[in-house]
Design a protein around this motif. Structure first.
Motif, PDB file in Angstrom:
ATOM      1  N   TYR A 270       0.866  -1.174   0.000  1.00  0.00           N
ATOM      2  CA  TYR A 270       0.000   0.000   0.000  1.00  0.00           C
ATOM      3  C   TYR A 270       0.902   1.222   0.000  1.00  0.00           C
ATOM      4  CZ  TYR A 270      -3.635   3.351   1.130  1.00  0.00           C
ATOM      5  OH  TYR A 270      -4.497   4.415   1.088  1.00  0.00           O
ATOM      6  N   LEU A 271       0.738   2.074  -1.011  1.00  0.00           N
ATOM      7  CA  LEU A 271       1.605   3.239  -1.192  1.00  0.00           C
ATOM      8  C   LEU A 271       0.815   4.514  -0.966  1.00  0.00           C
ATOM      9  CD1 LEU A 271       4.182   4.734  -2.184  1.00  0.00           C
ATOM     10  CD2 LEU A 271       3.367   4.333  -4.530  1.00  0.00           C
ATOM     11  N   MET A 272       1.250   5.347  -0.018  1.00  0.00           N
ATOM     12  CA  MET A 272       0.598   6.621   0.249  1.00  0.00           C
ATOM     13  C   MET A 272       1.598   7.753   0.050  1.00  0.00           C
ATOM     14  SD  MET A 272      -1.793   7.752   3.459  1.00  0.00           S
ATOM     15  CE  MET A 272      -0.469   8.450   4.437  1.00  0.00           C
ATOM     16  N   THR A 273       1.248   8.732  -0.773  1.00  0.00           N
ATOM     17  CA  THR A 273       2.184   9.772  -1.198  1.00  0.00           C
ATOM     18  C   THR A 273       1.779  11.171  -0.737  1.00  0.00           C
ATOM     19  OG1 THR A 273       0.965   9.829  -3.301  1.00  0.00           O
ATOM     20  CG2 THR A 273       2.963   8.489  -3.227  1.00  0.00           C
ATOM     21  N   SER A 274       0.924  11.280   0.251  1.00  0.00           N
ATOM     22  CA  SER A 274       0.333  12.561   0.665  1.00  0.00           C
ATOM     23  C   SER A 274       1.369  13.565   1.165  1.00  0.00           C
ATOM     24  CB  SER A 274      -0.691  12.332   1.777  1.00  0.00           C
ATOM     25  OG  SER A 274      -1.738  11.506   1.349  1.00  0.00           O
ATOM     26  N   ASP A 275       1.038  14.857   0.963  1.00  0.00           N
ATOM     27  CA  ASP A 275       1.840  15.950   1.522  1.00  0.00           C
ATOM     28  C   ASP A 275       1.444  16.248   2.962  1.00  0.00           C
ATOM     29  OD1 ASP A 275       3.563  16.461  -0.536  1.00  0.00           O
ATOM     30  OD2 ASP A 275       2.464  18.179  -1.335  1.00  0.00           O
ATOM     31  N   PHE A 276       0.171  16.017   3.298  1.00  0.00           N
ATOM     32  CA  PHE A 276      -0.265  16.143   4.696  1.00  0.00           C
ATOM     33  C   PHE A 276      -1.498  15.279   4.917  1.00  0.00           C
ATOM     34  CE2 PHE A 276      -2.569  19.574   2.573  1.00  0.00           C
ATOM     35  CZ  PHE A 276      -3.817  19.564   3.162  1.00  0.00           C
ATOM     36  N   GLU A 277      -1.706  14.872   6.168  1.00  0.00           N
ATOM     37  CA  GLU A 277      -2.799  13.981   6.559  1.00  0.00           C
ATOM     38  C   GLU A 277      -3.167  14.247   8.009  1.00  0.00           C
ATOM     39  OE1 GLU A 277      -4.678  11.869   5.053  1.00  0.00           O
ATOM     40  OE2 GLU A 277      -3.694  11.532   3.124  1.00  0.00           O
ATOM     41  N   GLY A 278      -4.296  13.676   8.425  1.00  0.00           N
ATOM     42  CA  GLY A 278      -4.620  13.599   9.839  1.00  0.00           C
ATOM     43  C   GLY A 278      -4.136  12.237  10.317  1.00  0.00           C
ATOM     44  N   CYS A 291      -1.286  -5.434   4.332  1.00  0.00           N
ATOM     45  CA  CYS A 291      -0.482  -4.880   3.247  1.00  0.00           C
ATOM     46  C   CYS A 291       0.816  -4.334   3.838  1.00  0.00           C
ATOM     47  CB  CYS A 291      -1.211  -3.731   2.547  1.00  0.00           C
ATOM     48  SG  CYS A 291      -2.749  -4.193   1.732  1.00  0.00           S
ATOM     49  N   ALA A 292       1.910  -4.493   3.122  1.00  0.00           N
ATOM     50  CA  ALA A 292       3.160  -3.842   3.515  1.00  0.00           C
ATOM     51  C   ALA A 292       3.046  -2.362   3.134  1.00  0.00           C
ATOM     52  CB  ALA A 292       4.344  -4.486   2.821  1.00  0.00           C
ATOM     53  N   ILE A 293       3.479  -1.470   4.018  1.00  0.00           N
ATOM     54  CA  ILE A 293       3.223  -0.041   3.854  1.00  0.00           C
ATOM     55  C   ILE A 293       4.463   0.718   3.414  1.00  0.00           C
ATOM     56  CG2 ILE A 293       2.451   2.062   5.002  1.00  0.00           C
ATOM     57  CD1 ILE A 293       0.286  -0.138   4.737  1.00  0.00           C
ATOM     58  N   VAL A 294       4.276   1.578   2.397  1.00  0.00           N
ATOM     59  CA  VAL A 294       5.254   2.603   2.041  1.00  0.00           C
ATOM     60  C   VAL A 294       4.506   3.926   2.062  1.00  0.00           C
ATOM     61  CG1 VAL A 294       6.766   3.539   0.256  1.00  0.00           C
ATOM     62  CG2 VAL A 294       6.664   1.068   0.616  1.00  0.00           C
ATOM     63  N   SER A 295       5.008   4.897   2.839  1.00  0.00           N
ATOM     64  CA  SER A 295       4.259   6.136   2.991  1.00  0.00           C
ATOM     65  C   SER A 295       5.185   7.307   3.277  1.00  0.00           C
ATOM     66  CB  SER A 295       3.245   6.008   4.139  1.00  0.00           C
ATOM     67  OG  SER A 295       2.551   7.223   4.354  1.00  0.00           O
ATOM     68  N   THR A 296       4.663   8.494   2.987  1.00  0.00           N
ATOM     69  CA  THR A 296       5.317   9.706   3.455  1.00  0.00           C
ATOM     70  C   THR A 296       5.040   9.854   4.953  1.00  0.00           C
ATOM     71  OG1 THR A 296       3.346  10.892   2.676  1.00  0.00           O
ATOM     72  CG2 THR A 296       5.295  10.939   1.262  1.00  0.00           C
ATOM     73  N   ALA A 297       6.024  10.407   5.670  1.00  0.00           N
ATOM     74  CA  ALA A 297       5.916  10.546   7.128  1.00  0.00           C
ATOM     75  C   ALA A 297       5.255  11.872   7.464  1.00  0.00           C
ATOM     76  CB  ALA A 297       7.293  10.453   7.766  1.00  0.00           C
ATOM     77  N   VAL A 298       3.934  11.954   7.222  1.00  0.00           N
ATOM     78  CA  VAL A 298       3.207  13.214   7.401  1.00  0.00           C
ATOM     79  C   VAL A 298       2.074  13.040   8.404  1.00  0.00           C
ATOM     80  CG1 VAL A 298       3.772  14.046   5.087  1.00  0.00           C
ATOM     81  CG2 VAL A 298       1.698  12.697   5.423  1.00  0.00           C
ATOM     82  N   GLY A 299       1.700  14.155   9.069  1.00  0.00           N
ATOM     83  CA  GLY A 299       0.572  14.131   9.997  1.00  0.00           C
ATOM     84  C   GLY A 299       0.715  13.044  11.045  1.00  0.00           C
ATOM     85  N   GLY A 300      -0.360  12.275  11.212  1.00  0.00           N
ATOM     86  CA  GLY A 300      -0.358  11.210  12.204  1.00  0.00           C
ATOM     87  C   GLY A 300       0.217   9.894  11.725  1.00  0.00           C
ATOM     88  N   VAL A 301       0.726   9.854  10.488  1.00  0.00           N
ATOM     89  CA  VAL A 301       1.228   8.588   9.938  1.00  0.00           C
ATOM     90  C   VAL A 301       2.338   7.978  10.796  1.00  0.00           C
ATOM     91  CG1 VAL A 301       2.349   7.482   7.951  1.00  0.00           C
ATOM     92  CG2 VAL A 301       0.506   9.130   7.584  1.00  0.00           C
ATOM     93  N   PRO A 302       3.353   8.759  11.235  1.00  0.00           N
ATOM     94  CA  PRO A 302       4.410   8.155  12.064  1.00  0.00           C
ATOM     95  C   PRO A 302       3.911   7.639  13.412  1.00  0.00           C
ATOM     96  CG  PRO A 302       5.162  10.225  11.107  1.00  0.00           C
ATOM     97  CD  PRO A 302       3.677  10.154  10.880  1.00  0.00           C
TER      98      PRO A 302
END
Length: 372
Positions: A270-278, A291-302
């Motif tokens: 699962y790939l998430m490319t957001s600039d910002f998130e909640g 799903c194995a996750i690849v994501s930008t480290a934005v908002g509450g993601v970390p």
């Protein structure tokens, strides 16, 4: 308690966005003996969640509006509904629905709470201005992530804030072995690895970067397919950008879906490319689906994804790192298996829907006004 607590949710739309999807999911777990739930939304063309809410006992009304000014003009309609239905508590979601809902609640003497699904500092200047004018009317504000909480504490007294983390139904979002029919529907070969995402097609999601990653990965690996679930304002722009991949059958636009599980079920990454998130619901669902996750480290993601434990994170906008991480998980089966299993374990332990609903019901009982 003999009389049910009547809670009115007010939200801009009931399309397939993260905040919107939470409403039918939480309703499944709520105590229907103690509570009665009403829902008002404004954008009639965004109604994908309506049936799910009705099927779980919710009362849904659409006060038709086509923009934020028209939503504000629906305050008299909201006042009338609150009084006629004997609502005990108003629970607002998203900025303009929150502004209108707070004013209506104030004028009827009904307590109002607000869930902040994003980082307040990221809103448009006009939205922030209008929100600041009315935010003091809330009895309580509920941020869905620590990142959102930090932003709120700059403008709101900490005593008016209570962090309640988003949750996911881990029983419903569980991987199965049945995905052949959906692969065939999309024309994805049985031996292809799959990278997926689900998002509203708007700028903050940076789906242009998703497509750049897809192009880079496909240039090195012919046995990979990419799926984008969703729709939105950037649909035409993204279709143009995706044309080279579309012509080769390497990327698939699945459109709006009430049920994303079949798509996540076939996804390896699962790939998430957001600039910002909640705190993204789709991310929690994908993790619950192993799903194995690849994501930008934005908002509450970390706060959800522990880097190199339950997924791989990188800075927003770093297409090179995103592509590198996707390739790594597609090539390293052991790492993929470990991160996918850890993702599932992470949401089971910290982000369950059951815990979220219990915390919400405690808040409802604390703030509801009786005898309205």
């Amino acid at each position: 308690m003999s009389q049910k607590i009547k809670v009115l949710h007010i939200i801009k739309s009931l399309g397939r966005g993260g905040a919107e999807m939470l409403l039918p999911e939480t309703l499944k777990y709520h105590n229907k003996i103690e509570f009665e739930f009403h829902y008002i939304y404004f954008l009639p063309w965004k109604n994908q969640m309506v049936e799910a809410i009705k099927n779980n006992g919710g009362v849904v009304s659409c006060f038709e509006a086509s923009n934020n000014i028209q939503i504000f003009q629906k305050v008299p309609n909201l006042i009338r509904y609150i009084r006629e239905q004997g609502i005990n508590l108003v629970h607002c979601h998203l900025p303009w629905a929150g502004i209108a809902g707070r004013i209506a609640a104030k004028l009827t003497g009904v307590p109002v709470i607000y869930t902040e699904h994003n980082n307040f500092s990221r809103y448009h200047s006009l939205t922030k201005f209008a929100s600041r004018l009315t935010i003091h009317l809330n009895q309580l504000i509920i941020p869905v992530s620590g990142d959102a909480e930090v932003a709120l504490k700059k403008i709101v007294s900490p005593g008016k804030i209570k962090l309640i983390l988003n949750g996911v139904d881990t029983n419903a979002f569980r991987r199965t072995s049945e995905n052949e029919s959906f692969r065939a529907k999309l024309g994805i070969p049985a031996d292809n690895l799959v990278v997926a995402t689900a998002a509203v097609f708007r700028e903050q999601k940076r789906l242009d970067n998703f497509l750049k990653v897809a192009e880079g990965v496909c240039n090195k690996n012919d046995k990979v397919s990419f799926i984008i679930v969703g729709d939105g304002p950037e649909h035409e722009k993204l279709k143009v950008l995706a044309e080279p991949l579309l012509s080769k059958g390497k990327v698939h636009f699945a459109g709006l879906q009430e049920n994303v599980k079949p798509y996540f079920n076939m996804a390896d990454v699962y790939l998430m490319t957001s600039d910002f998130e909640g705190l993204p619901i789709a991310l929690l669902e994908a993790m619950s689906m192993s799903c194995a996750i690849v994501s930008t480290a934005v908002g509450g993601v970390p706060e959800v994804v522990e880097h190199e434990v339950s997924g791989l994170l990188c800075n927003a906008g770093d297409v090179v790192a995103l592509e590198k991480n996707v390739n790594l998980l597609l090539q390293d089966k052991e790492m993929h298996t470990t991160l996918a299993a850890n993702a599932r374990e992470r949401v089971e332990q910290r982000f369950s829907m059951k815990n979220m609903v219990q915390e919400l019901e405690t808040v409802y009982k604390q703030y509801a006004k009786y005898g309205v």
